[in-house]
Write an enzyme that holds these catalytic residues in place. Structure first.
Site, short mmCIF file in Angstrom:
data_model
loop_
_atom_site.label_atom_id
_atom_site.label_comp_id
_atom_site.label_asym_id
_atom_site.label_seq_id
_atom_site.Cartn_x
_atom_site.Cartn_y
_atom_site.Cartn_z
N THR A 12 42.55 38.34 42.69
CA THR A 12 41.09 38.14 42.67
C THR A 12 40.73 36.67 42.83
O THR A 12 39.91 36.29 43.67
CB THR A 12 40.53 38.67 41.34
OG1 THR A 12 40.93 40.04 41.22
CG2 THR A 12 39.02 38.58 41.29
N ILE A 13 41.33 35.81 42.02
CA ILE A 13 40.99 34.39 42.06
C ILE A 13 41.74 33.70 43.22
O ILE A 13 41.14 32.93 43.98
CB ILE A 13 41.32 33.70 40.71
CG1 ILE A 13 40.53 34.36 39.55
CG2 ILE A 13 41.06 32.20 40.77
CD1 ILE A 13 39.02 34.27 39.66
N GLY A 110 42.99 32.02 32.07
CA GLY A 110 43.80 32.96 31.29
C GLY A 110 44.87 32.25 30.48
O GLY A 110 45.45 32.82 29.56
N SER A 139 38.01 29.27 31.94
CA SER A 139 37.68 30.63 32.37
C SER A 139 36.28 30.72 32.97
O SER A 139 35.47 29.79 32.86
CB SER A 139 37.76 31.57 31.17
OG SER A 139 36.64 31.32 30.32
N CYS A 140 36.00 31.88 33.55
CA CYS A 140 34.67 32.11 34.14
C CYS A 140 33.58 31.97 33.07
O CYS A 140 32.54 31.35 33.31
CB CYS A 140 34.62 33.49 34.78
SG CYS A 140 35.23 34.82 33.73
N ASN A 141 33.80 32.53 31.89
CA ASN A 141 32.78 32.45 30.83
C ASN A 141 32.60 31.01 30.37
O ASN A 141 31.47 30.54 30.21
CB ASN A 141 33.18 33.34 29.65
CG ASN A 141 32.78 34.78 29.88
OD1 ASN A 141 31.63 35.06 30.24
ND2 ASN A 141 33.71 35.71 29.70
N ARG A 168 31.68 41.98 31.43
CA ARG A 168 32.06 43.10 32.32
C ARG A 168 33.44 43.59 31.86
O ARG A 168 34.28 42.80 31.45
CB ARG A 168 32.08 42.67 33.79
CG ARG A 168 33.11 41.59 34.15
CD ARG A 168 34.43 42.19 34.55
NE ARG A 168 35.46 41.22 34.90
CZ ARG A 168 36.42 40.81 34.07
NH1 ARG A 168 36.47 41.23 32.83
NH2 ARG A 168 37.35 39.98 34.49
N HIS A 193 35.80 31.79 22.85
CA HIS A 193 35.04 31.09 23.90
C HIS A 193 34.48 29.75 23.42
O HIS A 193 34.39 28.80 24.20
CB HIS A 193 33.93 32.00 24.44
CG HIS A 193 34.44 33.32 24.92
ND1 HIS A 193 34.46 34.45 24.13
CD2 HIS A 193 34.99 33.68 26.11
CE1 HIS A 193 35.00 35.46 24.81
NE2 HIS A 193 35.32 35.02 26.01
N HIS A 219 29.25 38.95 34.00
CA HIS A 219 29.00 38.78 32.56
C HIS A 219 27.56 38.27 32.38
O HIS A 219 27.03 37.59 33.26
CB HIS A 219 29.90 37.69 31.96
CG HIS A 219 31.37 37.86 32.19
ND1 HIS A 219 32.11 38.90 31.69
CD2 HIS A 219 32.27 37.07 32.85
CE1 HIS A 219 33.38 38.74 32.02
NE2 HIS A 219 33.51 37.64 32.73
N GLN A 300 32.17 36.65 37.57
CA GLN A 300 33.49 36.35 37.00
C GLN A 300 34.54 36.08 38.07
O GLN A 300 35.50 35.35 37.84
CB GLN A 300 33.96 37.49 36.08
CG GLN A 300 34.48 38.74 36.75
CD GLN A 300 33.37 39.69 37.19
OE1 GLN A 300 32.20 39.41 36.97
NE2 GLN A 300 33.74 40.82 37.79
P1 NAD Z 1 44.83 39.36 39.56
O1 NAD Z 1 45.62 40.36 38.82
O2 NAD Z 1 43.68 39.80 40.39
O3 NAD Z 1 45.77 38.52 40.51
C1 NAD Z 1 47.02 38.02 40.09
C2 NAD Z 1 47.96 37.98 41.28
O4 NAD Z 1 49.23 37.45 40.88
C3 NAD Z 1 48.22 39.37 41.88
O5 NAD Z 1 48.13 39.27 43.29
C4 NAD Z 1 49.65 39.66 41.44
O6 NAD Z 1 50.32 40.48 42.37
C5 NAD Z 1 50.25 38.27 41.43
N1 NAD Z 1 51.48 38.18 40.62
C6 NAD Z 1 51.91 39.02 39.64
N2 NAD Z 1 53.11 38.60 39.16
C7 NAD Z 1 53.43 37.48 39.85
C8 NAD Z 1 54.56 36.62 39.84
N3 NAD Z 1 55.59 36.79 39.00
N4 NAD Z 1 54.56 35.56 40.69
C9 NAD Z 1 53.55 35.35 41.56
N5 NAD Z 1 52.45 36.15 41.62
C10 NAD Z 1 52.40 37.20 40.77
O7 NAD Z 1 44.37 38.28 38.47
P2 NAD Z 1 43.11 37.33 38.54
O8 NAD Z 1 41.94 38.07 38.01
O9 NAD Z 1 43.02 36.68 39.87
O10 NAD Z 1 43.50 36.28 37.40
C11 NAD Z 1 44.34 35.16 37.67
C12 NAD Z 1 44.04 34.09 36.65
O11 NAD Z 1 42.66 33.72 36.78
C13 NAD Z 1 44.22 34.50 35.18
O12 NAD Z 1 44.57 33.36 34.44
C14 NAD Z 1 42.83 34.94 34.79
O13 NAD Z 1 42.60 34.89 33.41
C15 NAD Z 1 42.00 33.91 35.53
N6 NAD Z 1 40.61 34.29 35.79
C16 NAD Z 1 40.28 35.56 36.16
C17 NAD Z 1 38.96 35.87 36.35
C18 NAD Z 1 38.53 37.26 36.71
O14 NAD Z 1 37.47 37.68 36.27
N7 NAD Z 1 39.25 38.00 37.50
C19 NAD Z 1 37.97 34.90 36.23
C20 NAD Z 1 38.35 33.58 35.92
C21 NAD Z 1 39.68 33.29 35.69
#
Ligand code: NAD
Length: 335
Positions: A12-13, A110, A139-141, A168, A193, A219, A300
């Site tokens: 996602t990110i 995270g 984080s996003c929040n 969310r 937070h 959120h 987010q």
């Molecule tokens: P996600 O699950 O969407 O993406 C994580 C990616 O990492 C996936 O493509 C997964 O296949 C890959 N992955 C898994 N194991 C791995 C490994 N051993 N080596 C390399 N890649 C690997 O997660 P996300 O939502 O993008 O979150 C990533 C970070 O961003 C986290 O720290 C999360 O807390 C933070 N974050 C997420 C959001 C959100 O709302 N989604 C917002 C802000 C920050």
């Protein structure tokens, strides 16, 4: 020469950071990592990103006709900085690998502040990451809270803050996480937070509570700030209007909920229909004496993306002036 960026964890990110990096003229994505040959890996290949994968999964990618550029470790020698967007619990392993390879890295919210000892927000503490090897975009929040609380504190000094986060429960592409028909309070109060905001603004006294609700869109934060001096609703509106990456909307214009905000983002033609700003309901801002009440919404998946770009500029010492970096990122991302 452009700064060479690797994205470890193209989810996602990660995929959003990759798009934003390639929109800039001073940095370029030289590789991304994927662990499984999913549709996202196929699209990444079509977009021309070299894909690095765990050694043991190379054959699975080849079977799926996805071209592999090398092992994840092979990417380290090709980059100036890794933006680590992997899910939790991998940071210690990867931190050791980045340190051994002598490369810079940026983690996401995270991870805990203690991983890097420096946390990042573009407007509030850009220079704390200047030249650092490791930093963490909060984080996003927390990014959302800092975006509005920092400028208000700068002008009026926040004596106390209280925020309830209506979170969310899952991202739009996540069909596994819930709740899907319930509201779940975080019973460990105050929630993390507030302390996370203090990793950027340690002097702000703020307490937070949170509930998870069955939506994937955004959120929403309900915030009350007690200020050292009195102000007016008009001045707070002016201040937030002048603040980069804060967007004021009006309920009376039809933007009554997160549904219309996401529609607005699509109408604005943003990549992936993302909203990068923190969105504040202008007609929901109320000042009474030295107290401000307001509501804001946080995308987010997207509000932290421009912060990652500015963080790259700070740790790679590309631009000393945070305002110039923010303006450059915003222009390139159509914010
Ligand atoms: P996600 O699950 O969407 O993406 C994580 C990616 O990492 C996936 O493509 C997964 O296949 C890959 N992955 C898994 N194991 C791995 C490994 N051993 N080596 C390399 N890649 C690997 O997660 P996300 O939502 O993008 O979150 C990533 C970070 O961003 C986290 O720290 C999360 O807390 C933070 N974050 C997420 C959001 C959100 O709302 N989604 C917002 C802000 C920050």
């Amino acid at each position: 020469m452009k700064i060479r960026v690797g994205i470890n964890g193209y989810g996602t990110i990660g995929k959003r950071v990759a798009t934003a990096v390639n929109q800039q003229d001073d940095m370029v994505v030289v590789g991304i990592t994927k662990t499984k040959p999913t549709y996202e890996a196929k699209i990444a290949m079509d977009r021309g990103y070299p894909i690095y994968v765990p050694n043991e999964n190379i054959s699975a990618f080849e079977t799926a006709n996805i071209k592999v550029a090398g092992r994840i470790e092979d990417l380290y020698g090709k980059v100036d900085v890794i933006v680590d967007c992997t899910p939790g619990k991998l940071s210690e392993k990867y931190k050791a690998e980045y340190a051994a390879a002598g490369i810079k890295a940026i983690w996401q919210g995270g991870e805990n502040h203690s991983l890097t000892g420096i946390s990042f927000n573009s407007a509030a503490n850009y220079m704390e990451s200047w030249g650092a090897q490791f930093s963490r975009v909060v984080s996003c929040n927390t990014t959302g809270l800092v975006r509005t609380i920092y400028p208000i504190d700068k002008e009026f000094k926040v004596v106390n803050g209280y925020a309830t986060l209506i979170r969310r429960s899952a991202d739009p592409n996540d069909s596994k996480t819930g709740p899907i028909n319930a509201i779940e309070p975080s019973v460990k109060v105050p929630t993390h937070h507030g302390p996370d905001l203090q990793s950027i603004l340690p002097w702000i006294n703020i307490q937070t509570m949170a509930v998870k609700v069955p939506t994937t869109l955004m959120h929403v934060h309900a915030i009350v700030l007690e200020l050292k001096s009195e102000t007016t609703t008009g001045r707070i509106i002016e201040l937030l209007e002048e603040t980069p990456r804060v967007k004021l909307v009006k309920s009376k214009d039809g933007i009554k909920s997160t549904a219309q905000i996401m529609d607005l983002a699509r109408e604005l033609g943003r990549t992936r229909g993302d909203i990068f700003e923190v969105v504040v309901w202008e007609d929901g801002i109320k000042v009474a004496g030295n107290k401000i009440y307001y509501y804001q919404a946080v995308g987010q998946e997207s509000d932290v993306i421009p912060e990652n770009i500015d963080c790259i500029r700070s740790i790679c010492q590309l631009e000393k002036d945070s305002r110039k970096s923010i303006a450059k990122t915003n222009k390139a991302m159509n914010i």
